[in-house]
Design an enzyme around this catalytic site. Structure first.
Site, PDB file in Angstrom:
ATOM      1  CB  THR A  31      -2.529   9.137   3.292  1.00 52.32           C
ATOM      2  OG1 THR A  31      -1.287   9.030   2.610  1.00 52.32           O
ATOM      3  CG2 THR A  31      -3.349  10.235   2.668  1.00 52.32           C
TER       4      THR A  31
ATOM      5  CD  GLN B 201      -6.906  -1.313   1.133  1.00 53.49           C
ATOM      6  OE1 GLN B 201      -7.720  -1.894   0.440  1.00 53.49           O
ATOM      7  NE2 GLN B 201      -7.133  -0.133   1.638  1.00 53.49           N
TER       8      GLN B 201
ATOM      9  NE  ARG C 172       2.625   5.679   4.339  1.00 48.59           N
ATOM     10  CZ  ARG C 172       2.459   6.594   3.391  1.00 48.59           C
ATOM     11  NH1 ARG C 172       3.466   6.960   2.629  1.00 48.59           N
ATOM     12  NH2 ARG C 172       1.278   7.142   3.188  1.00 48.59           N
TER      13      ARG C 172
ATOM     14  CE  LYS D 287      -3.059   1.820  -3.653  1.00 46.91           C
ATOM     15  NZ  LYS D 287      -1.966   1.935  -2.671  1.00 46.91           N
ATOM     16  N   GLY D 288      -2.728   6.842  -5.951  1.00 46.52           N
ATOM     17  CA  GLY D 288      -3.592   8.010  -6.168  1.00 46.52           C
ATOM     18  C   GLY D 288      -3.025   8.917  -7.243  1.00 46.52           C
TER      19      GLY D 288
ATOM     20  N   GLY E 242      -5.804   5.791   1.774  1.00 49.18           N
ATOM     21  CA  GLY E 242      -5.560   7.232   1.761  1.00 49.18           C
ATOM     22  C   GLY E 242      -4.754   7.528   0.518  1.00 49.18           C
ATOM     23  CG  HIS E 243      -5.733   6.360  -2.863  1.00 51.22           C
ATOM     24  ND1 HIS E 243      -6.472   5.646  -3.775  1.00 51.22           N
ATOM     25  CD2 HIS E 243      -5.216   5.439  -2.014  1.00 51.22           C
ATOM     26  CE1 HIS E 243      -6.396   4.358  -3.486  1.00 51.22           C
ATOM     27  NE2 HIS E 243      -5.647   4.207  -2.413  1.00 51.22           N
TER      28      HIS E 243
ATOM     29  N   GLY F 139       8.460  12.935  -8.185  1.00 50.76           N
ATOM     30  CA  GLY F 139       7.865  13.919  -7.284  1.00 50.76           C
ATOM     31  C   GLY F 139       6.363  13.679  -7.249  1.00 50.76           C
TER      32      GLY F 139
ATOM     33  CB  THR G 211      -6.710  -5.183   4.175  1.00 51.75           C
ATOM     34  OG1 THR G 211      -7.929  -4.518   4.533  1.00 51.75           O
ATOM     35  CG2 THR G 211      -6.707  -5.522   2.694  1.00 51.75           C
TER      36      THR G 211
ATOM     37  N   GLY H  34       0.828  -1.208   0.000  1.00 50.30           N
ATOM     38  CA  GLY H  34       0.000   0.000   0.000  1.00 50.30           C
ATOM     39  C   GLY H  34       0.859   1.254   0.000  1.00 50.30           C
TER      40      GLY H  34
ATOM     41  CE  LYS I 291       7.591   9.181  -1.369  1.00 49.62           C
ATOM     42  NZ  LYS I 291       7.116   9.068   0.012  1.00 49.62           N
TER      43      LYS I 291
HETATM   44  P1  GDP Z   1      -1.424   5.641  -2.296  1.00 48.33           P
HETATM   45  O1  GDP Z   1      -2.149   5.174  -1.081  1.00 48.33           O
HETATM   46  O2  GDP Z   1      -0.813   4.503  -3.053  1.00 48.33           O
HETATM   47  O3  GDP Z   1      -2.235   6.521  -3.186  1.00 48.33           O
HETATM   48  O4  GDP Z   1      -0.182   6.522  -1.774  1.00 48.33           O
HETATM   49  P2  GDP Z   1      -0.234   7.649  -0.611  1.00 48.33           P
HETATM   50  O5  GDP Z   1      -0.909   8.851  -1.128  1.00 48.33           O
HETATM   51  O6  GDP Z   1      -0.750   7.062   0.659  1.00 48.33           O
HETATM   52  O7  GDP Z   1       1.319   7.892  -0.376  1.00 48.33           O
HETATM   53  C1  GDP Z   1       2.171   8.291  -1.400  1.00 48.33           C
HETATM   54  C2  GDP Z   1       2.862   9.603  -0.988  1.00 48.33           C
HETATM   55  O8  GDP Z   1       3.960   9.841  -1.842  1.00 48.33           O
HETATM   56  C3  GDP Z   1       1.967  10.827  -1.136  1.00 48.33           C
HETATM   57  O9  GDP Z   1       2.354  11.780  -0.172  1.00 48.33           O
HETATM   58  C4  GDP Z   1       2.286  11.318  -2.546  1.00 48.33           C
HETATM   59  O10 GDP Z   1       2.052  12.705  -2.718  1.00 48.33           O
HETATM   60  C5  GDP Z   1       3.761  11.043  -2.599  1.00 48.33           C
HETATM   61  N1  GDP Z   1       4.306  10.727  -3.922  1.00 48.33           N
HETATM   62  C6  GDP Z   1       3.761  10.000  -4.930  1.00 48.33           C
HETATM   63  N2  GDP Z   1       4.658   9.839  -5.935  1.00 48.33           N
HETATM   64  C7  GDP Z   1       5.795  10.472  -5.536  1.00 48.33           C
HETATM   65  C8  GDP Z   1       7.099  10.638  -6.092  1.00 48.33           C
HETATM   66  O11 GDP Z   1       7.412  10.153  -7.174  1.00 48.33           O
HETATM   67  N3  GDP Z   1       8.023  11.348  -5.362  1.00 48.33           N
HETATM   68  C9  GDP Z   1       7.729  11.896  -4.142  1.00 48.33           C
HETATM   69  N4  GDP Z   1       8.676  12.557  -3.498  1.00 48.33           N
HETATM   70  N5  GDP Z   1       6.516  11.751  -3.586  1.00 48.33           N
HETATM   71  C10 GDP Z   1       5.570  11.042  -4.260  1.00 48.33           C
HETATM   72  P1  IMO Z   2      -3.776   2.658   0.498  1.00 44.08           P
HETATM   73  O1  IMO Z   2      -4.926   2.466  -0.453  1.00 44.08           O
HETATM   74  C1  IMO Z   2      -1.210   1.036   3.617  1.00 44.08           C
HETATM   75  C2  IMO Z   2      -2.980  -1.905   6.327  1.00 44.08           C
HETATM   76  C3  IMO Z   2      -3.105  -1.456   7.766  1.00 44.08           C
HETATM   77  C4  IMO Z   2      -2.917  -2.792   8.479  1.00 44.08           C
HETATM   78  C5  IMO Z   2      -3.635  -3.765   7.557  1.00 44.08           C
HETATM   79  C6  IMO Z   2      -5.051  -4.098   7.990  1.00 44.08           C
HETATM   80  O2  IMO Z   2      -3.639   4.043   0.999  1.00 44.08           O
HETATM   81  O3  IMO Z   2      -2.518   2.084  -0.069  1.00 44.08           O
HETATM   82  P2  IMO Z   2      -7.327  -2.722   7.891  1.00 44.08           P
HETATM   83  O4  IMO Z   2      -7.707  -1.416   8.516  1.00 44.08           O
HETATM   84  O5  IMO Z   2      -7.430  -2.729   6.392  1.00 44.08           O
HETATM   85  O6  IMO Z   2      -8.023  -3.884   8.509  1.00 44.08           O
HETATM   86  O7  IMO Z   2      -5.767  -2.893   8.268  1.00 44.08           O
HETATM   87  O8  IMO Z   2      -3.673  -3.148   6.271  1.00 44.08           O
HETATM   88  N1  IMO Z   2      -3.610  -1.010   5.330  1.00 44.08           N
HETATM   89  C7  IMO Z   2      -2.921  -0.153   4.553  1.00 44.08           C
HETATM   90  N2  IMO Z   2      -1.596   0.132   4.534  1.00 44.08           N
HETATM   91  N3  IMO Z   2      -2.062   1.619   2.724  1.00 44.08           N
HETATM   92  C8  IMO Z   2      -3.368   1.316   2.721  1.00 44.08           C
HETATM   93  O9  IMO Z   2      -4.218   1.798   1.781  1.00 44.08           O
HETATM   94  C9  IMO Z   2      -3.863   0.421   3.685  1.00 44.08           C
HETATM   95  N4  IMO Z   2      -5.087  -0.083   3.978  1.00 44.08           N
HETATM   96  C10 IMO Z   2      -4.907  -0.958   4.964  1.00 44.08           C
HETATM   97  O10 IMO Z   2      -2.104  -0.526   8.100  1.00 44.08           O
HETATM   98  O11 IMO Z   2      -1.554  -3.135   8.478  1.00 44.08           O
HETATM   99 MG    MG Z   3      -2.195   5.521   0.963  1.00 42.99          MG
END
Ligand code: GDP
Ligand code: IMO
Ligand code: MG
Length: 429
Positions: free
Chosen positions: A304, A225, A310, A16-17, A40-41, A420, A240, A12, A336
């Site tokens: 997020t 996830q 993390r 992805k967002g 959290g995206h 970025g 999950t 996760g 990243k």
């Molecule tokens: P998701 O759950 O897969 O959508 O990812 P999250 O939003 O939880 O976490 C990814 C984090 O990395 C966010 O703060 C994004 O803004 C940031 N991010 C995504 N791609 C990049 C990248 O290529 N470089 C940097 N520095 N940050 C990134």
């Molecule tokens: P995104 O979509 C990272 C993790 C939790 C925990 C396990 C089970 O932002 O990538 P749950 O509440 O689903 O029963 O928790 O899964 N987890 C994630 N970790 N990104 C996520 O979503 C997650 N959704 C659940 O931290 O370890």
């Molecule tokens: Mg996330």
């Protein structure tokens, strides 16, 4: 036109967002198929940052249709709060462009209370869930005791179902976990209010997708996830309760597999995980802080959804091989990559070792996985800041070599690296 899929290839939070947002430019419809507000995206567009939990990232693109598919578990209060926040920021959140499948299951306060009570009872063995009621909601779903969104159109049936549901779970909360019961009257009143607000958003999601595909539109499935959190294919029980993998797309939307075109795995250029469970390439101390950051940058590795720091480690290619195989990935985006700038050498995990024996595939039983030591190969690093790179020629040779190493190891095209968080901080290969 086809169905394209964006999935998490690790634990996760791979980005992805932001990748969904990038691809949504060309999509007619963006759909979520699994998970709930445990996701959290983050999407960054110019000086605006959106943190989405339930609503597909396509909502940021004017005119893109969004659907929350039946594989999602939806907390109505969170949905309405998120909707309100986006509306305040000027986005069109009307039922004309955002729908929820009628057979989506709902998360209730009883599910959240159970998630909290169960985690507390697990003590040191806790899973580290997001405490959003995800596990208990899916448990009710497969136990054929869930509450589906279609009841939001039937107030009397909803009232009876919510009361029975709260009373049943109160038994468990009080008798097994020794915590306070919930008040069925107030939960029912809360859901009647949600019903009035959410009913206009309900639709038959499978039919909507079918129509779009038959009309030649591009449907983009936004994973939540990651593969390693899949209830079947992840590090069970530290997973999950849903299938965030390709299999989950089919059941979580009600669409046939023949429509699928691209299956894009999003992977961070290193590894991260929130919550408990095995993590063979995990780092600690200063090395971990180097990858995690301290919170000074918005992209530093803090959850997020929950804000938890993390856990971080080197890129684990055994994990990615697993993701390629489980999902049938047709391409990979590495996010990243910029975070690795400034490292003289970049270790990557290319296999595991137990008692001198080399292991190439992810072992699925926990005791074995916990014994796995990473076999590390060291690649040369680069000094240059790459956050302004927009084409391969802007990247240092060793950054290209890092990407090529991943591609060769996995036998899957790395089509893009992110440097970025913003839409234009991507290098296509
Ligand atoms: P998701 O759950 O897969 O959508 O990812 P999250 O939003 O939880 O976490 C990814 C984090 O990395 C966010 O703060 C994004 O803004 C940031 N991010 C995504 N791609 C990049 C990248 O290529 N470089 C940097 N520095 N940050 C990134
Ligand atoms: P995104 O979509 C990272 C993790 C939790 C925990 C396990 C089970 O932002 O990538 P749950 O509440 O689903 O029963 O928790 O899964 N987890 C994630 N970790 N990104 C996520 O979503 C997650 N959704 C659940 O931290 O370890
Ligand atoms: Mg996330």
């Amino acid at each position: 036109m086809p169905l394209d899929i964006v999935l998490g290839a690790q634990w996760g939070d791979e980005g992805k967002g932001s990748i969904t947002d990038l691809l949504a430019e060309n999509a007619n419809m963006v759909v979520r198929f699994s998970g709930g507000d445990n996701a959290g995206h983050t999407v960054t567009v110019g000086d605006q940052t959106f943190k989405l939990h339930l609503i597909p990232s396509g909502i940021i693109h004017d005119g893109t249709m969004c659907l929350i598919g039946n594989g999602v578990v939806l907390n109505p209060a969170v949905f309405l709060r998120e909707l309100g926040g986006l509306k305040e920021r000027g986005l069109d959140t009307s039922p004309n462009r955002l729908k929820i499948s009628r057979n989506t299951h709902l998360i209730t306060p009883a599910h959240i209370a159970l998630d909290t009570a169960k985690e507390a009872a697990r003590g040191d063995g806790k899973l580290g869930t997001t405490l959003r009621g995800i596990g208990p909601a899916y448990l009710d779903k497969v136990g054929r005791a869930g509450i589906r969104a279609d009841l939001l159109e039937k107030p009397e049936e909803l009232d009876a179902a919510i009361r029975a549901h709260v009373e049943a779970h109160n038994m468990t909360l009080t008798k097994i976990y020794g915590v306070d019961p919930l008040d069925a009257d107030s939960v029912s009143a809360e859901f009647q209010e949600h019903a009035r607000n959410i009913a206009p958003y309900l639709a038959d999601g499978s039919v909507m997708i079918d129509r779009a595909l038959k009309a030649g539109e591009l449907v983009l499935a936004e994973g939540a996830q990651g593969t390693m959190l899949d209830v079947d294919h992840g590090t069970y029980p530290f997973v999950t309760s849903s299938s965030p993998t390709t299999g989950g797309v089919i059941t979580g939307l009600g669409v046939g597999p023949g429509h699928i075109r691209n299956i894009l795995g999003v992977a961070k250029a290193f590894s991260s995980r929130v919550g408990s469970g095995p993590f063979p390439s995990e780092l600690f101390g200063d090395e971990a802080v180097r990858l995690r950051g301290t919170g000074a940058n918005p992209w530093d590795e803090f959850g997020t959804t929950t804000g938890r720091p993390r856990r971080v480690g080197w890129l684990d290619l055994v994990v990615l091989e697993h993701a390629v195989r489980i999902n049938g990935l047709t391409e990979i985006t590495l996010t990243k990559l910029d975070i690795l700038s400034g490292l003289k050498e970049i270790p990557v995990c290319v296999a595991y070792e137990i008692d001198g024996k080399r292991i190439e595939h992810l072992p699925l039983d926990l005791p074995t996985l916990e014994k796995c030591k990473p076999v590390i190969e060291v690649l040369p690093g680069w000094d240059e800041d790459i956050m302004q790179a927009t084409k391969p020629a802007d990247l240092p040779e060793n950054a290209i070599k890092y990407v090529q190493y991943v591609e060769n190891y996995l036998g899957v095209k790395v089509n893009r690296a992110s440097v970025g968080p913003e839409r234009d901080q991507n290098v296509d290969f």
